[in-house]
Motif scaffolding. Structure first.
Motif, PDB file in Angstrom:
ATOM      1  N   ASP A 228      41.830  48.301  42.639  1.00  0.00           N
ATOM      2  CA  ASP A 228      42.337  49.244  41.597  1.00  0.00           C
ATOM      3  C   ASP A 228      43.308  48.816  40.577  1.00  0.00           C
ATOM      4  OD1 ASP A 228      40.502  50.863  42.582  1.00  0.00           O
ATOM      5  OD2 ASP A 228      41.661  52.327  43.824  1.00  0.00           O
ATOM      6  N   MET A 232      40.268  44.783  39.550  1.00  0.00           N
ATOM      7  CA  MET A 232      39.139  45.699  38.838  1.00  0.00           C
ATOM      8  C   MET A 232      39.113  45.348  37.605  1.00  0.00           C
ATOM      9  SD  MET A 232      40.555  49.454  38.085  1.00  0.00           S
ATOM     10  CE  MET A 232      39.378  49.885  37.117  1.00  0.00           C
ATOM     11  N   ALA A 236      35.288  45.022  37.569  1.00  0.00           N
ATOM     12  CA  ALA A 236      34.472  46.123  37.399  1.00  0.00           C
ATOM     13  C   ALA A 236      33.346  46.070  36.352  1.00  0.00           C
ATOM     14  CB  ALA A 236      35.619  47.241  36.765  1.00  0.00           C
TER      15      ALA A 236
END
Length: 299
Positions: A228, A232, A236
């Motif tokens: 996170d 990412m 992502a």
């Protein structure tokens, strides 16, 4: 007879030839001796008495592989310079402009970002924006806001800006903190000894329960947290060829190489991905946990 006589004639016929022969008789052996001495002297000795047996060489061979460094917890903190933090963390994206990051050295990229001022730039860096995670993926315990500010100033000034270095934070008053810490237990015991005992018991029960909870889901939580905050930024959206999170087709050939291969690639870096994804302060176990987290999402 004349031919036989000529065969036994001496090669030295003049005084000059005699002198040259005498000099050559002395010089040639001396030159040969000098060359032999140089040849023997330039060869490294490997036996007793050689340079490999000096005190320094022996000390280097028997020196321990690891060493313990003891640091004083009360010593003043040494902050990283803007350049140091840039090279350790920010360069992963800002050196080449990965994922839309403004490239260091490009006045065109940085001019609109410098215009609002240092405070706005610091807020964006701390909160994160676009592909950049909050704090550039660093941990507040390892990298302070002040150090992030210094990195911003370094990058901005290297790209045409003229920002001032942020003021160094004041050192905490250790004496006052110690006094307040010592006064707190006394006040608590004087007010209500029974409540203090109950609180202590509750804290003890939390401490004993914590290891079990960590062992159950510590790796998963650590992997998700690192994803996170750092991974990412590229995974992502599949930036710079990174396999997109949850994309089974993109992950399948990578998973087929084995989890150890994936771990090594994440730790050492691969193609556009820097070592540890740019999170230099992350532990090897946390990086591996982040890989496991992404792999599990793609199965």
């Amino acid at each position: 007879m004349s031919e036989a006589h000529n065969e036994h004639e001496s090669l030295i016929k003049t005084p000059k030839q005699l002198i040259a022969a005498v000099i050559a008789g002395f010089l040639v052996p001396i030159v040969i001796i000098v060359l032999l001495v140089n040849y023997v002297g330039n060869n490294a000795l490997t036996g007793a008495g050689s340079s490999a047996m000096t005190e320094k060489a022996i000390a280097e061979r028997i020196a321990p592989v690891a060493h313990v460094e003891v640091k004083d917890a009360n010593a003043p903190r040494v902050y990283q310079t803007g350049e140091q933090l840039y090279k350790a963390v920010c360069a992963a994206c800002h050196a080449s402009g990965v994922a839309g990051a403004p490239k260091v050295g490009s006045t065109e990229d940085w001019a609109p970002r410098i215009k609002p001022g240092y405070d706005d730039m610091l807020k964006i860096a701390l909160a994160g924006k676009g592909g950049m995670p909050a704090r550039g993926g660093t941990n507040p315990d390892d990298v302070t806001d002040y150090e992030i500010g210094r990195a911003i100033v370094y990058m901005a000034n290297a790209s045409g800006g003229k920002l001032q270095e942020p003021a160094e934070p004041a050192a905490p008053a250790s004496g006052a903190a110690a006094a307040s810490g010592a006064a707190a237990p006394a006040a608590a015991s004087g007010a209500d000894a029974g409540s203090a005992a109950a609180a202590a018991a509750a804290m003890a029960s939390l401490k004993t329960a914590a290891p079990a909870a960590a062992s159950a889901g510590g790796n998963v939580d650590a992997g998700k947290k690192l994803y996170d905050t750092v991974c990412m930024a590229c995974h992502a959206a599949g930036v710079a060829g990174a396999p997109k999170f949850g994309d089974k087709a993109a992950w399948a050939p990578r998973i087929a190489t084995g989890i150890e291969t994936l771990h090594n690639a994440a730790l050492k870096g691969l193609n556009a991905m820097p070592p540890k994804g740019g999170a230099a302060n992350a532990s090897d176990d946390d990086v591996k946990a982040a890989v496991d987290y992404m792999v599990s999402a793609a199965k």
